[in-house]
Write an enzyme that holds these catalytic residues in place. Structure first.
Site, PDB file in Angstrom:
ATOM      1  N   HIS A 102       0.789  -1.205  -0.127  1.00 18.47           N
ATOM      2  CA  HIS A 102       0.035   0.013   0.092  1.00 18.47           C
ATOM      3  C   HIS A 102       0.803   1.647   0.066  1.00 18.47           C
ATOM      4  O   HIS A 102       0.499   2.299  -1.089  1.00 18.47           O
ATOM      5  CB  HIS A 102      -1.005  -0.146   0.744  1.00 18.47           C
ATOM      6  CG  HIS A 102      -2.110  -1.122   1.020  1.00 18.47           C
ATOM      7  ND1 HIS A 102      -3.066  -1.146   1.887  1.00 18.47           N
ATOM      8  CD2 HIS A 102      -2.389  -2.587   0.352  1.00 18.47           C
ATOM      9  CE1 HIS A 102      -4.291  -1.276   1.144  1.00 18.47           C
ATOM     10  NE2 HIS A 102      -2.935  -1.992   0.620  1.00 18.47           N
ATOM     11  N   HIS A 291      -1.972 -12.500  -2.230  1.00 18.54           N
ATOM     12  CA  HIS A 291      -2.872 -12.842  -1.923  1.00 18.54           C
ATOM     13  C   HIS A 291      -2.692 -14.684  -1.838  1.00 18.54           C
ATOM     14  O   HIS A 291      -3.054 -15.813  -0.706  1.00 18.54           O
ATOM     15  CB  HIS A 291      -4.289 -13.492  -3.201  1.00 18.54           C
ATOM     16  CG  HIS A 291      -5.337 -11.783  -2.890  1.00 18.54           C
ATOM     17  ND1 HIS A 291      -5.707 -11.379  -3.259  1.00 18.54           N
ATOM     18  CD2 HIS A 291      -4.720 -10.429  -2.595  1.00 18.54           C
ATOM     19  CE1 HIS A 291      -6.943 -10.637  -3.128  1.00 18.54           C
ATOM     20  NE2 HIS A 291      -5.358  -9.465  -3.009  1.00 18.54           N
TER      21      HIS A 291
END
Length: 765
Positions: A102, A291
């Site tokens: 992020h 993920h």
């Protein structure tokens, strides 16, 4: 009387004038009264006065670190769970990977802004975006490492290095790591991140019922700057932003507007990652790779979660998103609202994410927080261990943005390729992660440390290393004379050098004259570079280059990149001399020429200005939603110019006849090609009045008050230096009777600064 206990009104965006009570009041602020005000102060951000480490040599400090020991310290921290914020599965690795992702993921190719290079995740508004929920906890977990290494290790470097260490402790082979990121010491309030709504809700919730005007198609497709509307077909994806909604890093994981449509999600993913400079394979690698680790958190109704860090009460001490349920962490953690893990082995690098995604059937369901997600249809499908309750097994989870990779034909093809070749997938993710976390750092000359990847990658805009002895003072003088005697005009030489250097943008350190990409596609063919004239200049300079190099007996050589800049420097000296001022323009040799094969044309074309006030270039067919002078300010900021430098360069370039189309707009002189202060003398003179040529007020006539005749013409790019109070006061300095020599001196200093902006091979980054 309002008490501190009543914080409902205090938890509003402090940057929108929503202040409460007393002397501050709720009255309109400066930007409310004057919405069209040109914020020239944006050029003077990042003052050294704000930096407590401005006296530190960060490069030397970073290189003095015992790097293996630093990594060992980080890895120990990653597997040492803290009671105040327990680690999922006893491993902070996945959480730290998300924080690094992020931090880097705000990068956007349209203007190069965003990214991890300054650790802007520490400041508003980014630190309080709902998609960055609980990244504040990660930074507190990392604080003991930062505290131990102090000024030797920036937050920006630590966050990305910790992400690499997290991957490594989970058996993933990283591609490399380069340090050298330097922390910002104040929030970036000049970059447009999208409309801010301080409640911390998703963009869709905040915008409910509000009008969202459309955008011209070219704005959406090219990701142009300063756009105020949205394109409904792309689900609120507003240029130049890489995220589809305010407060997101990429896309809504539940699907556009939460509608859980995988194909709609795939469209948003593709456009968003494209604006991040990622192709389909890199996109799938990042999503599938990221993920493979950890879990998502959605155990608590979002209405119960407290304010983001910037709106949290004083006693929270920078912590946001207070969770009142249970312990507020561990099994009760709430972040994005989706709950569960993608794989049975959330702390081990393997291919089970793709095996599960493609091999299982998935159905829609809801998280405990009410968010839309997907669970296997087969009740006997593999399970995943609970992150905190020993012995408990839970259903696997997929987000709509995951199912999108399965349903979109192109993405599915990549998924199948990765599924069938795990080694290839591993390499693809490692390179994509390296690109994600280093994309905004610019050339490899800026990378520091023992783990910098040796391979030159196309997205780094590679330029060959210096392989010869650069020219010296006598050769520089001789070559200047030869260039000036070649028959090339002063404006043509200035235009070639300025066109080569001025596309630099400090946001991601791309562009500049080094490499001589001005002679390569796509830059060589951009219409604003006066290509016919440019190629005449380049042809002559190539001949001079060839003659000089063939006549050398030693290792001394000159490159086309150096000659382009040297020609501009010689021309500026001649223009100053013709105007009555003798001055030497600095020149630093050592640039190298790159090749077409080392130039990613599609990526490099994003550096083409869509509007460039320095050349009086404005593509009026685009349909801008703000005035051109705001875009001009943006370009000055990307060049790291101060307000005086911006003013001096513009006025000097006008009298040096640098308009892209050879128009006379702003050329307020009867002796073009000479470096004079005539632009400013005319601009500040009351002998003239200024009248727009039409209702749009894009071009103007400069009319002599006595004769009534039109003496000059101008654009908004020209007249802003007389209309804006701050800029006019600077223009008056240069327009004064004693302003000529000062202008020449300041123009030359600013010119040299622009010519050297990309010279990370010889300057400290």
């Amino acid at each position: 009387m309002q008490t501190l206990a009543n914080t409902d009104n205090l938890a509003q965006c402090p940057f929108r004038g929503n202040r409460v009570g007393g002397a501050i009041g709720t009255h309109p602020q400066v930007n409310d009264w004057w919405p069209n005000r040109l914020p020239v102060e944006a050029l003077h951000r990042e003052s050294p006065l704000a930096n407590p480490l401005s006296d530190e040599d960060y490069k030397a400090a970073f290189l003095s670190i015992d790097f293996p020991q630093l990594k060992q310290d980080i890895k120990k921290m990653l597997t040492t769970s803290q009671e105040w914020w327990p680690a999922d599965y006893g491993n902070y690795g996945p959480q730290v990977i998300r924080t690094a992702w992020h931090s880097a993921g705000t990068y956007r190719i349209a203007d190069g802004r965003g990214g991890a290079a300054q650790a802007m995740q520490r400041f508003a508004p980014i630190n309080s975006w709902w998609d960055n929920g609980n990244t504040d906890k990660t930074r507190r977990l990392l604080w003991p490492i930062k505290q131990q290494y102090g000024a030797k290790l920036s937050w920006a470097d630590l966050i990305i290095l910790a992400g690499n260490c997290a991957l490594e402790i989970m058996n993933f082979p990283t591609f490399g790591y380069g340090g050298g990121r330097r922390d910002a010491w104040e929030p970036d309030m000049s970059t447009y991140w999208g409309p801010e709504f301080w409640e911390g809700k998703p963009y869709d919730q905040n915008m409910a019922g509000q009008t969202r005007p459309g955008q011209p198609e070219e704005m959406v497709n090219r990701g142009l700057r300063w756009m105020g509307g949205v394109k409904e077909e792309l689900h609120d994806l507003e240029a130049p932003l890489a995220a589809t909604h305010q407060s997101l890093i990429y896309v809504n994981p539940e699907g556009p507007d939460g509608n859980m449509d995988p194909l709609d999600s795939a469209r948003d993913i593709r456009e968003s990652f494209k604006r991040m400079a990622m192709n389909d394979e890199e996109t799938v690698a990042l999503v599938a790779g990221g993920h493979a680790f950890g879990k998502s958190h959605g155990m608590v109704n979002p209405e119960k979660i407290g304010a983001a860090p910037e709106a949290a009460p004083l006693q929270a001490q920078g912590f946001g998103w207070h969770n009142p349920v249970g312990n507020g962490n561990g099994k009760d953690t709430m972040t994005n609202g989706i709950e569960g893990s993608w794989t049975p082995n959330p702390t081990t690098w393997d291919n089970t994410y793709l095996q599960n995604l493609l091999g299982l059937e998935w159905k829609q369901t809801k998280s405990p927080a009410g968010a839309g997600q997907w669970t296997p249809v087969d009740p006997n499908a593999p399970k995943t261990p609970d992150a905190h309750v020993e012995g408990q097994m839970n259903n696997l989870m997929m987000m709509t943005s995951d199912i999108a990779l399965k349903e979109d034909p192109a993405y599915r093809k990549v998924c199948e390729k990765f599924l069938n070749d795990f080694d290839y997938f591993t390499e693809a993710f490692s390179k994509a992660w390296y690109k994600l976390t280093h994309r905004d750092m610019g050339p490899k000359d800026r990378y520091l440390g023992q783990e910098v990847a040796e391979e030159d990658l196309m997205w780094q805009d590679p330029v060959p290393k210096l392989d010869h002895e650069p020219i010296g003072a006598s050769e520089i003088a001789s070559l200047k004379r030869r260039i000036l005697d070649s028959g090339l005009s002063v404006p043509a030489l200035v235009s070639a050098a300025w066109s080569a250097a001025s596309i630099y943008r400090d946001s991601d350190k791309r562009g500049g004259a080094n490499g001589a990409r001005i002679a390569l596609e796509p830059q060589n063919g951009w219409e604003l570079n006066r290509p016919e004239e440019l190629n005449k200049v380049l042809g002559t300079l190539r001949g001079i280059c060839s003659d000089f190099n063939s006549g050398q007996s030693g290792n001394m050589q000159v490159t086309l990149a150096d000659l382009v800049v040297l020609g501009g420097c010689a021309a500026v000296e001649q223009a100053a001399r013709d105007g009555g001022v003798e001055i030497e323009v600095p020149f630093t040799p050592g640039r190298m020429d790159t090749t077409q094969e080392l130039t990613d044309e599609e990526s490099f074309d994003w550096l083409k200005p869509v509007s460039d006030g320095f050349k009086n270039y404005h593509n009026d067919t685009v349909g801008y939603r703000v005035q051109p002078e705001r875009i001009f300010l943006d370009r000055a900021q990307l060049l790291t110019l101060s307000a005086p430098e911006w003013v001096a360069l513009t006025g000097g370039l006008r009298v040096l006849d640098q308009n892209w189309d050879y128009s006379r707009h702003g050329v307020f002189t009867d002796r073009p090609g000479q470096l004079t202060n005539d632009f400013f003398r005319t601009l500040t003179s009351m002998d003239y009045k200024w009248e727009p040529t039409d209702s749009r007020e894009m071009t103007f006539q400069i009319i002599n008050r006595k004769t009534g005749e039109t003496t000059y013409t101008a654009t908004r790019y020209d007249l802003v230096f007389g209309s804006n109070a701050q800029l006019r006061n600077i223009a008056e300095v240069y327009g004064a009777d004693d302003g000529h020599e000062r202008l020449v001196k300041d123009f030359v200093a600013a010119w040299d600064k622009v010519m050297m902006l990309d010279r990370y091979d010889v300057k400290d980054s």
